[in-house]
Design a protein around this motif. Structure first.
Motif, PDB file in Angstrom:
ATOM      1  N   THR A  12       0.776  -1.202   0.200  1.00 41.20           N
ATOM      2  CA  THR A  12      -0.321  -0.020   0.067  1.00 41.20           C
ATOM      3  C   THR A  12       0.821   1.207  -0.074  1.00 41.20           C
ATOM      4  N   THR A  13       0.631   2.197  -1.081  1.00 40.13           N
ATOM      5  CA  THR A  13       1.380   3.286  -1.190  1.00 40.13           C
ATOM      6  C   THR A  13       0.779   4.569  -0.900  1.00 40.13           C
ATOM      7  N   ILE A  14       1.314   5.506   0.185  1.00 42.90           N
ATOM      8  CA  ILE A  14       0.361   6.801   0.284  1.00 42.90           C
ATOM      9  C   ILE A  14       1.529   7.910   0.332  1.00 42.90           C
ATOM     10  N   THR A  15       0.881   9.043   0.109  1.00 47.12           N
ATOM     11  CA  THR A  15       1.633  10.153  -0.251  1.00 47.12           C
ATOM     12  C   THR A  15       1.360  11.149   1.006  1.00 47.12           C
ATOM     13  N   ILE A  16       2.153  11.936   1.608  1.00 44.93           N
ATOM     14  CA  ILE A  16       1.896  12.490   2.749  1.00 44.93           C
ATOM     15  C   ILE A  16       2.799  13.782   2.880  1.00 44.93           C
ATOM     16  N   PRO A  17       2.562  15.003   3.476  1.00 44.73           N
ATOM     17  CA  PRO A  17       3.455  16.221   3.449  1.00 44.73           C
ATOM     18  C   PRO A  17       4.219  15.795   4.615  1.00 44.73           C
ATOM     19  N   GLU A  18       5.379  16.414   4.491  1.00 47.65           N
ATOM     20  CA  GLU A  18       6.411  16.461   5.762  1.00 47.65           C
ATOM     21  C   GLU A  18       5.887  17.068   7.031  1.00 47.65           C
ATOM     22  N   THR A  19       5.089  17.681   6.981  1.00 46.75           N
ATOM     23  CA  THR A  19       4.600  18.269   8.076  1.00 46.75           C
ATOM     24  C   THR A  19       3.751  17.260   9.049  1.00 46.75           C
ATOM     25  N   ARG A  20       3.556  16.091   8.339  1.00 39.21           N
ATOM     26  CA  ARG A  20       3.007  14.955   9.269  1.00 39.21           C
ATOM     27  C   ARG A  20       3.862  14.004   9.565  1.00 39.21           C
ATOM     28  N   ARG A  21       5.429  14.244   9.645  1.00 39.15           N
ATOM     29  CA  ARG A  21       6.293  13.402   9.861  1.00 39.15           C
ATOM     30  C   ARG A  21       6.196  12.929  11.354  1.00 39.15           C
ATOM     31  N   ASP A  22       6.021  13.616  12.358  1.00 36.13           N
ATOM     32  CA  ASP A  22       5.817  13.228  13.515  1.00 36.13           C
ATOM     33  C   ASP A  22       4.744  11.959  13.614  1.00 36.13           C
ATOM     34  N   GLU A  23       3.598  12.177  13.090  1.00 35.41           N
ATOM     35  CA  GLU A  23       2.507  11.202  12.968  1.00 35.41           C
ATOM     36  C   GLU A  23       3.183   9.831  12.554  1.00 35.41           C
ATOM     37  N   ILE A  24       3.788   9.813  11.511  1.00 35.07           N
ATOM     38  CA  ILE A  24       4.412   8.532  11.052  1.00 35.07           C
ATOM     39  C   ILE A  24       5.531   8.012  12.040  1.00 35.07           C
ATOM     40  N   ILE A  25       6.499   8.789  12.502  1.00 36.98           N
ATOM     41  CA  ILE A  25       7.083   8.667  13.553  1.00 36.98           C
ATOM     42  C   ILE A  25       6.434   7.728  14.852  1.00 36.98           C
ATOM     43  N   GLU A  26       5.321   8.193  15.241  1.00 38.23           N
ATOM     44  CA  GLU A  26       4.618   7.679  16.100  1.00 38.23           C
ATOM     45  C   GLU A  26       3.951   6.440  15.942  1.00 38.23           C
ATOM     46  N   ARG A  27       3.691   6.292  14.599  1.00 35.34           N
ATOM     47  CA  ARG A  27       3.182   4.852  14.192  1.00 35.34           C
ATOM     48  C   ARG A  27       4.352   3.716  14.021  1.00 35.34           C
ATOM     49  N   ILE A  28       5.533   4.521  13.695  1.00 31.73           N
ATOM     50  CA  ILE A  28       6.655   3.502  13.555  1.00 31.73           C
ATOM     51  C   ILE A  28       6.934   2.963  15.041  1.00 31.73           C
ATOM     52  N   GLY A  29       6.853   3.762  16.099  1.00 35.91           N
ATOM     53  CA  GLY A  29       7.128   3.669  17.407  1.00 35.91           C
ATOM     54  C   GLY A  29       6.206   2.175  17.797  1.00 35.91           C
ATOM     55  N   ILE A  30       5.028   2.462  17.453  1.00 39.70           N
ATOM     56  CA  ILE A  30       3.831   1.315  18.126  1.00 39.70           C
ATOM     57  C   ILE A  30       4.483   0.198  17.244  1.00 39.70           C
ATOM     58  N   ASP A  58      16.715  -9.321   1.446  1.00 40.77           N
ATOM     59  CA  ASP A  58      15.205  -9.504   1.808  1.00 40.77           C
ATOM     60  C   ASP A  58      14.946  -9.436   3.551  1.00 40.77           C
ATOM     61  N   VAL A  59      14.244  -8.601   3.933  1.00 45.02           N
ATOM     62  CA  VAL A  59      13.963  -8.605   5.489  1.00 45.02           C
ATOM     63  C   VAL A  59      12.485  -8.761   5.687  1.00 45.02           C
ATOM     64  N   PRO A  60      11.976  -9.958   5.652  1.00 47.42           N
ATOM     65  CA  PRO A  60      10.429 -10.187   5.791  1.00 47.42           C
ATOM     66  C   PRO A  60       9.772  -9.161   6.834  1.00 47.42           C
ATOM     67  N   ASN A  61      10.443  -9.048   7.869  1.00 48.27           N
ATOM     68  CA  ASN A  61       9.816  -8.330   9.010  1.00 48.27           C
ATOM     69  C   ASN A  61       9.821  -6.794   9.042  1.00 48.27           C
ATOM     70  N   ALA A  62      10.371  -6.320   7.634  1.00 50.27           N
ATOM     71  CA  ALA A  62      10.105  -4.779   7.400  1.00 50.27           C
ATOM     72  C   ALA A  62       8.798  -4.545   6.796  1.00 50.27           C
ATOM     73  N   PHE A  63       7.830  -3.789   7.535  1.00 52.10           N
ATOM     74  CA  PHE A  63       6.523  -3.623   7.496  1.00 52.10           C
ATOM     75  C   PHE A  63       6.428  -2.018   6.553  1.00 52.10           C
ATOM     76  N   LEU A  64       7.521  -1.200   6.797  1.00 54.03           N
ATOM     77  CA  LEU A  64       7.131   0.199   6.381  1.00 54.03           C
ATOM     78  C   LEU A  64       8.462   0.711   5.570  1.00 54.03           C
ATOM     79  N   ILE A  65       8.320   1.580   4.595  1.00 52.53           N
ATOM     80  CA  ILE A  65       9.422   2.208   4.128  1.00 52.53           C
ATOM     81  C   ILE A  65       9.121   3.916   4.053  1.00 52.53           C
ATOM     82  N   VAL A  66       9.632   4.474   4.494  1.00 51.31           N
ATOM     83  CA  VAL A  66       9.395   6.051   4.483  1.00 51.31           C
ATOM     84  C   VAL A  66      10.458   6.933   3.776  1.00 51.31           C
ATOM     85  N   ILE A  67      10.004   7.412   2.531  1.00 51.23           N
ATOM     86  CA  ILE A  67      11.085   7.801   1.704  1.00 51.23           C
ATOM     87  C   ILE A  67      10.715   9.706   1.731  1.00 51.23           C
ATOM     88  N   GLU A  68      11.864  10.240   2.470  1.00 50.12           N
ATOM     89  CA  GLU A  68      11.777  11.704   2.549  1.00 50.12           C
ATOM     90  C   GLU A  68      12.024  12.418   1.149  1.00 50.12           C
TER      91      GLU A  68
END
Length: 684
Positions: free
Chosen positions: A451-469, A549-559
């Motif tokens: 699943t690919t999403i586009t998001i403005p950099e102003t929402r960076r901390d939201e993504i970081i919070e999801r990564i933390g969880i 291959d890292v099967p456990n990687a669920f997310l890639i964020v590209i700045e």
């Protein structure tokens, strides 16, 4: 003597330090220097009155110094007047000999960008003309520089190189008039590239579509295609190693698999198998999207070699990828009792010697490794098949060198190249015209879409919070940046600062860092830690484009995702979705993104087909892309760009084909001019 053979050391007045500095960036000949195209131009053909200057504009002004003052660190502040207004000029680290010339009352010419400081017009560190000289009659070129060469020195050296073109025979015209659509000679084109006439469109120059730029670019494309046609013809004369089908071995191998190969995998292997049976060496490129199963096809091809008592070598671009292939292929072939060897540059001496002996005595039937496979100390008993993973990193020259490694007398090994970088048909037909092309256009069943999403950099901390969880629950993530270090030129998040930021925001997680300026051994060590689950979030540059291959990687964020080519973004996206986890690609964009950039990101968001994406990349990608990857990887173009200039390729291939058929004398001269050190010359 052609310009390609004329050393820059022969330019009148050039210093040994300048020669050394230019050599370091690959400028060794007059041809090299003339192909060091300006990346932009400045219009210094007229003076702008001070009262007409505007903020952020570039201008040339002629004014009198009315006052001067000094500051710290040799800073000099001048006040200039031309009777229409006042301009402040700030010079940092002003050399003493220039400082002495800048006296009140003197006339000064400045070329620079205008800014506003304390409500006053200002130029900071403009280029200065201390003498009241005449204006130039052409646009002024701006070059990329290297340590030891200043801008005016580069301009002077290029002018000296242009003067060499006046000598008889130095720049012979090699494109027949009836095939030269621009009507310009190479000599005239080079002159106008570096000194464009006033009135030439600045936007056309930026797009590299002026007639003079295209004249030079087209000659390179023509020469490159002639070299490919030469190789293609020479391949017909080579003696290969016919490898008969080994149906029983293939059937036995397929019966050991826990899954069924796709129809596309079997179709492509059939094409390869037919090539391997011929006395002429195979030269085939397999294209397949990320996760399509190219490794299985490589194993099937290797089995046909093994079944004929012949060794095969599989080369990967990095050690960790080679180790991954080695592990996967070992697991595939263990039930068949087939021995696989591994050769990498960082192996300890004892282990390397053990592997070298297995290769030499033939006990290792399949050899996996990096470029270390083809070093002098590696002696194969019966090498007959070479498989190159990530073909886009190997050009024509590299392919020729690899083939020379054959251990069977008077025989040339078959070559199979593979790439996950989708290459549109237009490019593939041109760049890989010496190769047959197969496409694996089907993904294995059960592979989950990303699943690919586009998001403005102003929402960076939201993504970081999801990564933390998610990472606290055992998952892993990639965080990709376009730069290694902070830049004063590009407004992009850099990897080092991003790593520090994520470490502060996610104190309970292990954050790793990998980038292209690290040593290969250090990069591989970090990647192993990530693969083994000892790093939760890996901050990286695009060095992970070709990764493990890292099967456990669920997310890639590209700045700053708008700065990449679509094909590269698609490759990066393929780092996730390697296992059973629901996986996501987050394309983070800056507030500087334009409508074209957004269109490109939406193309990626709405498609998982690499070939559709690559073709769209060609259609809409602009020259302002700062960090977009060349889809052709390491193809050694000097001024041409396979993406930017793809529309010129069709006509250039037609011209090259006619010259190749009817003017062999020109083929040799063109190849000598553009590829003077090439091994292609040996087959002309």
């Amino acid at each position: 003597m052609d310009i390609s053979a004329l050393s820059i050391s022969e330019l009148k007045g050039i210093t040994s330090k300048q020669v050394s500095a230019l050599n370091k960036i690959g400028i060794n000949t007059v041809m090299d220097l003339l192909l060091h195209f300006p990346y932009s131009y400045q219009d210094r053909t007229k003076f702008t009155p001070i009262n007409e200057l505007t903020e952020d504009s570039y201008a040339s002004i002629r004014a009198r110094i009315v006052s001067r003052s000094t500051g710290r660190n040799n800073m000099l502040i001048l006040t200039l007047s031309d009777d229409t207004g006042i301009l402040r000029v700030t010079l940092f680290n002003c050399p003493i000999f220039i400082n002495r010339e800048l006296k009140s009352g003197n006339i000064l010419i400045c070329h620079g960008k205008v800014s506003i400081f304390q409500n006053c017009l200002q130029m900071t560190n403009p280029e200065l003309n201390l003498k009241d000289t005449e204006l130039p009659e052409s646009y002024t070129p701006v070059y990329r520089l290297t340590k030891g060469i200043k801008m005016q020195s580069m301009r002077n050296l290029v002018q000296k190189a242009l003067n060499e073109l006046e000598k008889t025979g130095v720049c012979e015209e090699l494109i027949p008039p009836h095939l030269n659509h621009t009507g310009m000679t190479l000599k005239d084109a080079l002159i106008q590239v570096h000194t464009p006439n006033i009135g030439t469109s600045m936007s056309d120059l930026a797009l590299f579509i002026t007639s003079q730029q295209q004249r030079v670019i087209c000659e390179e494309l023509i020469s490159q295609y002639i070299s490919v046609l030469t190789l293609k013809e020479s391949n017909k004369l080579l003696n290969g190693i016919p490898l008969k089908p080994v149906d029983s071995l293939i059937k036995k191998f397929l019966s050991t698999l826990k899954f069924s190969p796709t129809g596309a995998q079997l179709r492509v292997f059939d094409e390869i198998s037919r090539d391997l049976t011929l006395a002429q060496p195979m030269n085939r490129l397999v294209q397949g999207d990320v996760g399509c199963g190219k490794t299985l096809v490589a194993v099937l091809a290797s089995l046909q070699a093994v079944g004929n008592g012949i060794q095969s070598a599989i080369m990967a671009p990095t050690e960790i990828l080679a180790e991954q292939h080695y592990s996967n292929i070992q697991n595939f072939l263990e039930p068949l009792g087939i021995r696989v060897a591994l050769l990498t540059g960082s192996q300890k001496k004892a282990e390397k010697n053990k592997q070298l002996e297995l290769v030499k005595n033939g006990n290792a039937q399949i050899i996996v490794g990096t470029h270390a496979i083809f070093q002098e100390q590696v002696n194969f008993l019966s090498l007959g098949l070479i498989i190159i993973d990530e073909q886009h990193r190997f050009g024509v020259e590299q392919r020729m060198k690899l083939r020379s490694k054959c251990s069977i007398e008077n025989r040339v090994p078959h070559m199979l190249a593979m790439t996950a970088t989708p290459i549109p048909r237009t490019l593939a037909q041109t760049i890989y015209a010496d190769m047959h092309v197969s496409v694996i256009d089907e993904l294995p069943k059960g592979r989950k879409p990303i699943t690919t999403i586009t998001i403005p950099e102003t929402r960076r901390d939201e993504i970081i919070e999801r990564i933390g969880i998610n990472c606290s629950a055992g998952k892993q993530a990639y965080w990709v940046c376009s730069l290694v270090n902070e830049s004063e030129v590009l407004e992009s998040q850099d990897a080092i600062n991003a790593c520090e930021y994520l470490t502060a925001k996610l104190p309970n997680l292990k954050i790793g860092l990998v980038h292209g300026q690290m040593k290969s051994t250090d990069k591989d060590a970090v990647m192993r830690e990530f693969k083994n689950g000892n790093i939760d979030v890996l901050v990286a540059t695009s060095v992970i484009e070709v990764g493990v291959d890292v099967p456990n990687a669920f997310l890639i964020v590209i700045e700053n995702s708008e700065r990449y080519g679509l094909a590269q973004l698609h490759q990066l996206r393929g780092r996730v979705g390697r296992g059973q986890l629901d996986s996501f690609c987050c394309l983070m964009f800056s507030d500087k993104i334009n409508s074209i950039g957004m269109e490109r990101l939406n193309t990626l968001k709405n498609s998982n087909d690499g070939f559709v994406i690559a073709q769209k990349d060609l259609e809409i990608r602009g020259p302002g892309d700062l960090l977009g990857t060349r889809q052709t990887g390491e193809i050694a173009y000097r001024v041409a760009d396979a993406v930017r200039d793809y529309r010129s390729m069709d006509k250039c291939t037609v011209i090259a084909t006619e010259i190749f058929k009817n003017r062999k004398d020109l083929c040799q001269k063109l190849t000598e001019r553009w590829f003077p050190d090439s091994e292609i010359m040996s087959v002309l």
